[in-house]
Scaffold this motif. Structure first.
Motif, PDB file in Angstrom:
ATOM      1  N   UNK A 246      -0.893  13.582  11.443  1.00 38.46           N
ATOM      2  CA  UNK A 246      -1.841  13.157  10.411  1.00 38.46           C
ATOM      3  C   UNK A 246      -1.089  12.203   9.495  1.00 38.46           C
ATOM      4  N   UNK A 247      -1.623  10.987   9.382  1.00 38.34           N
ATOM      5  CA  UNK A 247      -1.036   9.977   8.512  1.00 38.34           C
ATOM      6  C   UNK A 247      -2.098   9.606   7.483  1.00 38.34           C
ATOM      7  N   UNK A 248      -1.705   9.609   6.227  1.00 39.11           N
ATOM      8  CA  UNK A 248      -2.629   9.229   5.166  1.00 39.11           C
ATOM      9  C   UNK A 248      -2.228   7.859   4.643  1.00 39.11           C
ATOM     10  N   UNK A 249      -3.220   6.973   4.565  1.00 39.40           N
ATOM     11  CA  UNK A 249      -2.970   5.645   4.027  1.00 39.40           C
ATOM     12  C   UNK A 249      -3.956   5.386   2.897  1.00 39.40           C
TER      13      UNK A 249
ATOM     14  N   UNK B 231       0.814  -1.211   0.000  1.00 41.12           N
ATOM     15  CA  UNK B 231       0.000   0.000   0.000  1.00 41.12           C
ATOM     16  C   UNK B 231       0.845   1.257   0.000  1.00 41.12           C
ATOM     17  N   UNK B 232       0.191   2.373   0.182  1.00 39.55           N
ATOM     18  CA  UNK B 232       0.853   3.670   0.237  1.00 39.55           C
ATOM     19  C   UNK B 232       0.503   4.341   1.549  1.00 39.55           C
ATOM     20  N   UNK B 233       1.484   5.001   2.142  1.00 39.43           N
ATOM     21  CA  UNK B 233       1.270   5.756   3.374  1.00 39.43           C
ATOM     22  C   UNK B 233       2.200   6.956   3.382  1.00 39.43           C
ATOM     23  N   UNK B 234       1.728   8.041   3.972  1.00 40.16           N
ATOM     24  CA  UNK B 234       2.550   9.248   4.074  1.00 40.16           C
ATOM     25  C   UNK B 234       2.214   9.991   5.355  1.00 40.16           C
TER      26      UNK B 234
END
Length: 115
Positions: free
Chosen positions: A93-96, A21-24
């Protein structure tokens, strides 16, 4: 013993990436005890916001629990995070990107009937 926010976020990001997946990290907060908010996006562009559960819903052993918050679109998300910044500027704040955020988060339901 509860993990620091920094370690929790690093582990979450690594786990999401390791599963393809992607996370930032969109906002870096206090290393030790900053509140962590998760923005989960699906492939269709939909979003869900998860915030820290209140202490009354805390997990045994000190693990982090999250509640689903109302955020229908980018405007709702921005308003919610602006309110949080006025209240406590040390949040993360973490976006997944995932179709199933419950894979990565422990979700609880607010006993008042809202989640």
């Amino acid at each position: 013993m509860r993990l620091t926010s920094e370690i929790f976020v690093a582990a979450l990001v690594r786990r999401v990436f390791s599963e393809g997946g992607f996370a930032a990290v969109e906002r870096r907060g206090a290393e030790a005890a900053g509140a962590v908010f998760i923005v989960a996006r699906d492939r269709a562009g939909g979003l869900q916001l998860f915030g820290p559960a209140p202490q009354t819903l805390a997990l045994e052993g000190g693990g982090r629990a999250f509640l689903r918050e109302a955020a229908r679109d980018e405007a709702d998300l921005a308003k919610r995070l602006e309110r949080e910044a006025r209240f406590d500027p040390d949040f993360w704040v973490v976006e997944i990107e995932t179709e199933s955020p419950e894979t990565y988060l422990t979700l609880v339901t607010d006993e008042s009937g809202t989640d």
